[in-house]
Design a protein around this motif. Structure first.
Motif, PDB file in Angstrom:
ATOM      1  N   LYS A 178       2.070   1.763  -3.504  1.00 54.50           N
ATOM      2  CA  LYS A 178       0.973   2.288  -4.335  1.00 54.50           C
ATOM      3  C   LYS A 178       0.767   3.780  -4.079  1.00 54.50           C
ATOM      4  N   ASP A 179       0.798   4.166  -2.798  1.00 53.60           N
ATOM      5  CA  ASP A 179       0.621   5.576  -2.437  1.00 53.60           C
ATOM      6  C   ASP A 179       1.761   6.424  -3.017  1.00 53.60           C
ATOM      7  N   GLY A 218       9.066  -2.386  -6.214  1.00 53.30           N
ATOM      8  CA  GLY A 218       7.988  -3.229  -6.734  1.00 53.30           C
ATOM      9  C   GLY A 218       8.473  -4.632  -7.055  1.00 53.30           C
ATOM     10  N   GLN A 261       0.830  -1.208   0.000  1.00 50.78           N
ATOM     11  CA  GLN A 261       0.000   0.000   0.000  1.00 50.78           C
ATOM     12  C   GLN A 261       0.863   1.257   0.000  1.00 50.78           C
ATOM     13  N   TRP A 267       3.526   5.771  -5.725  1.00 53.35           N
ATOM     14  CA  TRP A 267       3.284   5.897  -7.170  1.00 53.35           C
ATOM     15  C   TRP A 267       2.214   6.953  -7.437  1.00 53.35           C
TER      16      TRP A 267
END
Length: 191
Positions: free
Chosen positions: A55-56, A94, A52, A58
Motif C-alpha cells: 500500500k505504501d 498484489g 502495508q 502504491w
C-alpha cells in the motif's frame, strides 16, 4: 383467481401423495437443518506487514506521478521517496498477496442446533463457561471436507482466530438455530 402462489403457511399437501417419511430426519442428521456459512482468517503478522508495504509503495508511486505534473507536489516530495517500481510489479505482488490472504482463510458451515443438543452442551459447565460454546460448535460446525473439531480443538481454534471472529461464528450459529427460515418462490410477485 390470484396471481400469487400459495405460501407454505396455507399449503395443505394432497393426502394421497403426502409422504410423512420424507419429513422425518434421523436424529443427529443435519441435511434438512438451516445452515449459515462463515469465513474466518488466521492472522499472519508478516502478511499484514507486506500488505502495508505494498500500500505504501502504491502511495509513493501515486505521489511520484502527481509530482511529475504538479510543481507544488514536486516541492513536497522528498528526495528518494519516488517509486521506481513498475506498475506491473506492484500488480504482481498484489496478486501474490491476494493468494496468500486466501490461503489464511477458511469457510465454515454452521448448522442449527436443537434444544436437546444445546442442553447437552451445557451439562456440567457453569453459566458463561466457553466450554459450552465449544461443545455446541463441535457438534454444529463443519470445516471443508466435513472435518469437525472436538471441544478442546475449538479452544485452540478460538485462540488462533481471536474473539471477534469467534463471535462471528457464534452469531452464525445463533442465526441458523433461532431464525425462522424464509423461503420465497422466485416467480412470486412478493419475493
Amino acid at each position: 383467481m390470484t396471481d400469487t402462489p400459495e405460501t407454505t403457511e396455507t399449503h395443505t399437501p394432497d393426502p394421497d401423495t403426502f409422504d410423512i417419511a420424507d419429513w422425518l430426519t434421523p436424529v443427529g442428521e443435519k441435511k434438512h437443518r438451516r445452515r449459515e456459512t462463515v469465513t474466518v482468517q488466521r492472522h499472519d503478522p508478516a502478511l499484514v506487514a507486506e500488505i502495508q508495504e505494498l500500500k505504501d509503495e502504491w502511495a509513493r508511486r501515486e505521489l511520484h506521478n502527481k509530482a511529475a505534473n504538479d510543481d507544488d507536489v514536486k516541492a513536497d516530495l522528498a528526495v528518494g521517496e519516488a517509486s521506481t517500481v513498475d506498475v506491473s510489479d506492484l500488480e504482481a505482488r498484489g496478486a501474490e498477496l491476494s493468494e496468500r490472504i486466501k490461503a489464511t482463510s477458511v469457510t465454515l458451515t454452521v448448522y442449527a442446533s436443537l434444544g436437546p443438543e444445546i442442553d447437552k452442551a451445557g451439562v456440567g459447565v457453569k453459566n458463561g463457561d466457553p466450554l459450552r460454546d465449544y461443545r455446541i460448535l463441535a457438534d454444529a460446525v463443519e470445516f471443508p471436507g466435513g472435518v469437525k473439531l472436538t471441544a478442546d480443538q475449538w479452544a485452540a481454534f478460538h485462540n488462533t482466530i481471536g474473539e471477534g471472529q469467534m463471535i462471528k461464528i457464534m452469531n452464525a450459529w445463533s442465526t441458523a438455530t433461532y431464525s425462522k427460515p424464509e423461503v420465497t418462490a422466485p416467480f412470486s410477485r412478493r419475493s
